[in-house]
Structures are given as C-alpha cells and as structure tokens.
Motif scaffolding. Structure first.
Motif, PDB file in Angstrom:
ATOM      1  N   GLY A 271       0.916  -1.214  -0.257  1.00 35.25           N
ATOM      2  CA  GLY A 271       0.024  -0.096  -0.032  1.00 35.25           C
ATOM      3  C   GLY A 271       0.849   1.455   0.037  1.00 35.25           C
ATOM      4  N   LEU A 272       0.411   2.421  -0.420  1.00 40.60           N
ATOM      5  CA  LEU A 272       0.887   3.682  -0.623  1.00 40.60           C
ATOM      6  C   LEU A 272      -0.181   4.741   0.235  1.00 40.60           C
ATOM      7  N   ARG A 273       0.615   5.849   0.683  1.00 46.34           N
ATOM      8  CA  ARG A 273      -0.099   6.957   1.408  1.00 46.34           C
ATOM      9  C   ARG A 273       0.518   8.168   1.210  1.00 46.34           C
ATOM     10  N   TRP A 274      -0.122   8.942   0.768  1.00 49.74           N
ATOM     11  CA  TRP A 274       0.437  10.525   0.300  1.00 49.74           C
ATOM     12  C   TRP A 274      -0.471  11.450   0.702  1.00 49.74           C
ATOM     13  N   ALA A 275       0.055  12.730   1.244  1.00 49.86           N
ATOM     14  CA  ALA A 275      -0.954  13.806   1.499  1.00 49.86           C
ATOM     15  C   ALA A 275      -0.399  15.086   1.063  1.00 49.86           C
ATOM     16  N   GLN A 276      -1.061  16.217   0.468  1.00 53.29           N
ATOM     17  CA  GLN A 276      -0.498  17.303  -0.019  1.00 53.29           C
ATOM     18  C   GLN A 276       0.049  18.096   0.712  1.00 53.29           C
ATOM     19  N   GLU A 277      -0.253  18.112   2.071  1.00 51.35           N
ATOM     20  CA  GLU A 277       0.471  18.820   3.093  1.00 51.35           C
ATOM     21  C   GLU A 277       1.598  18.548   3.671  1.00 51.35           C
ATOM     22  N   GLN A 278       1.912  17.249   3.328  1.00 52.39           N
ATOM     23  CA  GLN A 278       3.192  16.679   3.555  1.00 52.39           C
ATOM     24  C   GLN A 278       3.903  16.038   2.359  1.00 52.39           C
ATOM     25  N   PRO A 279       4.181  16.636   1.239  1.00 46.96           N
ATOM     26  CA  PRO A 279       4.567  16.179  -0.005  1.00 46.96           C
ATOM     27  C   PRO A 279       5.764  15.705  -0.066  1.00 46.96           C
ATOM     28  N   ASN A 280       6.654  15.715   0.920  1.00 46.01           N
ATOM     29  CA  ASN A 280       7.915  15.181   0.885  1.00 46.01           C
ATOM     30  C   ASN A 280       8.010  13.824   1.338  1.00 46.01           C
ATOM     31  N   GLN A 281       7.027  13.298   1.782  1.00 42.83           N
ATOM     32  CA  GLN A 281       6.993  11.657   2.324  1.00 42.83           C
ATOM     33  C   GLN A 281       5.776  10.997   1.417  1.00 42.83           C
ATOM     34  N   LEU A 282       6.367   9.867   1.315  1.00 43.57           N
ATOM     35  CA  LEU A 282       5.259   8.682   0.459  1.00 43.57           C
ATOM     36  C   LEU A 282       5.510   7.579   1.645  1.00 43.57           C
ATOM     37  N   TYR A 283       4.397   7.021   2.120  1.00 42.53           N
ATOM     38  CA  TYR A 283       4.537   5.967   2.935  1.00 42.53           C
ATOM     39  C   TYR A 283       4.146   4.691   2.288  1.00 42.53           C
ATOM     40  N   HIS A 284       5.153   3.548   2.254  1.00 41.58           N
ATOM     41  CA  HIS A 284       5.055   2.508   1.618  1.00 41.58           C
ATOM     42  C   HIS A 284       4.993   1.404   2.536  1.00 41.58           C
ATOM     43  N   MET A 285       3.814   0.469   2.454  1.00 41.14           N
ATOM     44  CA  MET A 285       3.550  -0.594   3.557  1.00 41.14           C
ATOM     45  C   MET A 285       4.061  -2.076   2.349  1.00 41.14           C
ATOM     46  N   PRO A 286       5.103  -2.550   2.325  1.00 43.64           N
ATOM     47  CA  PRO A 286       5.088  -3.747   1.607  1.00 43.64           C
ATOM     48  C   PRO A 286       4.354  -5.030   2.327  1.00 43.64           C
ATOM     49  N   LEU A 287       3.504  -6.031   1.561  1.00 47.40           N
ATOM     50  CA  LEU A 287       3.014  -6.938   2.094  1.00 47.40           C
ATOM     51  C   LEU A 287       3.932  -7.977   2.940  1.00 47.40           C
ATOM     52  N   GLY A 288       3.785  -8.045   4.167  1.00 42.32           N
ATOM     53  CA  GLY A 288       4.525  -8.761   5.134  1.00 42.32           C
ATOM     54  C   GLY A 288       5.976  -8.304   5.510  1.00 42.32           C
ATOM     55  N   GLY A 289       6.023  -6.849   5.206  1.00 41.43           N
ATOM     56  CA  GLY A 289       6.990  -6.116   5.575  1.00 41.43           C
ATOM     57  C   GLY A 289       7.027  -4.927   6.733  1.00 41.43           C
ATOM     58  N   ARG A 290       7.783  -4.076   6.782  1.00 46.76           N
ATOM     59  CA  ARG A 290       7.649  -2.968   7.599  1.00 46.76           C
ATOM     60  C   ARG A 290       7.246  -1.737   6.692  1.00 46.76           C
TER      61      ARG A 290
END
Length: 385
Positions: A271-290
């Motif tokens: 999964g991925l998560r991004w917000a325009q108010e914090q555009p420098n970070q993209l959160y990535h959750m790999p299946l079975g990972g951290r």
C-alpha cells in the motif's frame, strides 16, 4: 536554448491562482512571460500587466484583443494559459486552438460534456496541445506513486481512497461573501460545487496514479448549509476500467482540515499513502514487511520523480513547484514537436483535454447520482463509451 514565450488570460491582481501560474511558468527558465489579458476590467488588466513587466503593446484589455494581437505576430506566444471564470473556459480555449495556439486551461475545461468533447476533437484536428491544470499531479512523489504502480511494485491495485476535504466554507454567515457565494450558484458554477471544485482533483489523482479511468459511480451529495443550492459535501464510490474500486470524500465544511488532499492505494503486494500538506514523504507498506518512508529527493527514485525534483532532500516543496513541473512537461512537448523528435517519457505526464473531458463526465454523473439517491451512473463521456 532560447526560452519559449507564454501568455496568460485571467490571473490578475488579487487572483488566487495567477501567482502560482506565473511562478510555475518561470521557475525553470523554459518560458518568458510575454503577453497577457489579466482582468475582466480592461483598464485594470492593462495596468497590472504593465506592472509585471509586459510591454505596452502586449498587455491587452480583453482576451479578444490578445487573440487579435498575438495571432498576427511573428513572435507570437508559444503557449496560452486560461485562468478565467469557469463559464469562459470553453470559448477562450476554442478560439485560441482555432488560431493555432497551444493551450493550458484551468479546470474545469468546460461547463458541459458536449463542449469538452468539442475541445478534444478540435485539439486533435488541429494537432495542438490542449492541457488541463490538474496541478497536483506535478508533485514528484505523486509521479513516483504512478511509476511504482506501473512497474508492478504493488501488484494489482484493489482499492484507491481519495480525499479533498477542507473547512474553509463552513461559516454559514459567509452566504453573501462573493468569493464563496458563486461556488454554490448553479448559474456560475454549473451542476456541482464542491465535487467540481475540489473532488475532481482527488478523482483525477486516483486516475493518474493508477493509470485507470472511472467507468461508473454512485454519489451521496448534500448541502450541509441549507441556503446553498449546490453540494458542500459529497461521498463518491466509483469503479475503474482496470478493476480497481474507489472511495472518495470531498467537503468544504470539514472544520479542522486545512487543504485536505490525500491519496491511498491498496494493492496485492503493498500500500501507499501520500498527503499534499506533507508532500516530501510517501509511505509504503510492503506485504509482510515494515512501513517505509520514501523521501522526495532520495537516491534511486523513478525517472519521473527525479525529473520533477529541484531542491535537495529535506527541504520543503510546494504547489508552485508542482505547477512548474506541468510547465516543464509542456515545454518539452512543444520543443519535441518543433524538433521532430519523441519527447522524454518522464515528461509525458501533463493532463490532457481528454482528462478534462473525463472529469466533466464524472461531475455530471455525480450530480445525477446525487439527485437520484445514489443510483449508479455511467461516468464515461459518450465519445469514450
């Protein structure tokens, strides 16, 4: 390399969007601001253009004057940006395309589906660029999300969740504020208010990142402030042509939310998560990972993200830089045409008239569904069915 030239219609003194366009167009040195018709009040527009450095003979009182003046010049502008009230977009865009100019139009492209289809056909027949300013697609990490999806990092995308919910129209006593009132007036805004103004950015981003188009949708629309004729809140469920299911919430009465644009993707492998108010970070959750934090500007991102990144890691970026990426895309597209070559694939990401058409079809489908207790509606433009 010589600069391309650029002209603007609208975006005058006090405009919310004008400065972002002028900053974006000039940021990378691709375009020189050469002409403008910046205000519906002719004298004010001429004076403001001159204050920005436009020469006397290219600071125009009306867009018609600008069209007449520029079309006969040997050094006429290479690109025209249309940043006027919504109801004028179609006439201005059509006239400049017919005169052989490339156009970047603010959204919405038009007020009706039929007008948008005419613009799509016209741009194709004239072999001209007609872009639509879905500027948030210019953020580097939004483009990296798209690249990750395209190369299969997340597997098949099962669900996309988009939001654009703010609280800046939550005060019912603002009913007579002209900057707010027009947005909820069908005569000026059309069939939709909040979805057409903000929700459509979230929907476009969902389509841009997944590489899919919306086929059908169901909407619950409401005017939480009862004096408004058009909706100030909407919840939209949608289905896409690649099998992805979508959920979208947009609101202008969400007190506590400032900007409120965000996107989440949920795939088979992550999964991925991004917000325009914090555009420098993209959160990535790999299946079975951290959970991983991808930082804008870090090494080994996609070519799409690298090309759209200017400042080093850890420094803030903002909306004008995202706009600048669209202008950089357009400069590359114009130069590639002039030089008879293929454009850089990492730049071939600017939103087209076809995107504006699909957005217009979605706006009308949301309005129709909202009137009919959330009935599912075909969200495709007739020419794409």
């Amino acid at each position: 390399m010589a600069k391309l030239t650029w002209g603007m219609i609208g975006g005058g003194a006090g405009s919310q969007i004008g400065p972002a366009h002028r900053l974006g167009a000039g940021l990378d040195g691709h375009f020189a601001f050469a002409a403008g018709a910046l205000d519906h009040r002719a004298a004010d527009g001429v004076a403001y253009g001159r204050s920005l450095g436009l020469p006397d003979d290219r600071s125009y009182g009306t867009w018609q004057d600008m069209l007449a003046g520029e079309r006969t010049r040997s050094d006429r502008v290479d690109l025209v940006t249309v940043a006027t009230p919504n109801a004028t977009h179609f006439a201005i865009t059509k006239a400049f395309l017919e005169a052989g100019f490339h156009v970047l139009c603010e959204k919405p492209l038009t007020m009706t589906i039929e007008e948008a289809e005419e613009i799509v056909r016209l741009a194709a027949a004239c072999d001209l660029i007609c872009a639509v300013n879905y500027g948030y697609s210019g953020y580097p990490l939004v483009r990296h999300m798209r690249a990750m999806v395209a190369r299969g990092d997340l597997g098949r995308i099962r669900l996309v969740k988009a939001e654009f919910a703010h609280g800046h129209h939550a005060d019912a006593t603002d009913a007579d504020n002209p900057r707010i009132r027009w947005r909820y007036d069908p005569a000026q805004a059309g069939v939709s208010a909040q979805f057409a103004d903000c929700g459509i950015h979230a929907l476009h981003m969902a389509c841009f990142v997944t590489g899919q188009a919306v086929t059908e949708l169901s909407a619950d629309t409401v005017s939480c402030i009862a004096t408004r004729e058009l909706e100030d809140d909407a919840m939209v469920n949608f289905r896409m042509d690649g099998g992805t299911v979508g959920r979208l919430w947009t609101s202008s009465i969400a007190l506590g939310n400032q900007h409120g644009l965000s996107l989440q993707l949920f795939g088979e492998k992550g999964g991925l998560r991004w917000a325009q108010e914090q555009p420098n970070q993209l959160y990535h959750m790999p299946l079975g990972g951290r959970l991983q934090v991808i930082e804008r500007g870090e090494p080994n991102l996609s070519p799409e993200a690298d090309r759209a990144t200017r400042v080093t890691i850890g420094h803030a970026e903002g909306m004008p830089l995202a706009f600048a990426n669209l202008y950089a895309d357009l400069a590359e597209a114009i130069r590639a045409r002039e030089e008879g070559r293929a454009m850089d694939p990492a730049a071939n990401l600017y939103p087209r008239a076809e995107d504006g058409l699909r957005s217009m079809a979605a706006i009308f489908a949301v309005a129709q569904s909202g009137r009919n207790a959330g009935a599912w509606c075909d969200a495709r433009p007739p020419m794409f069915r």
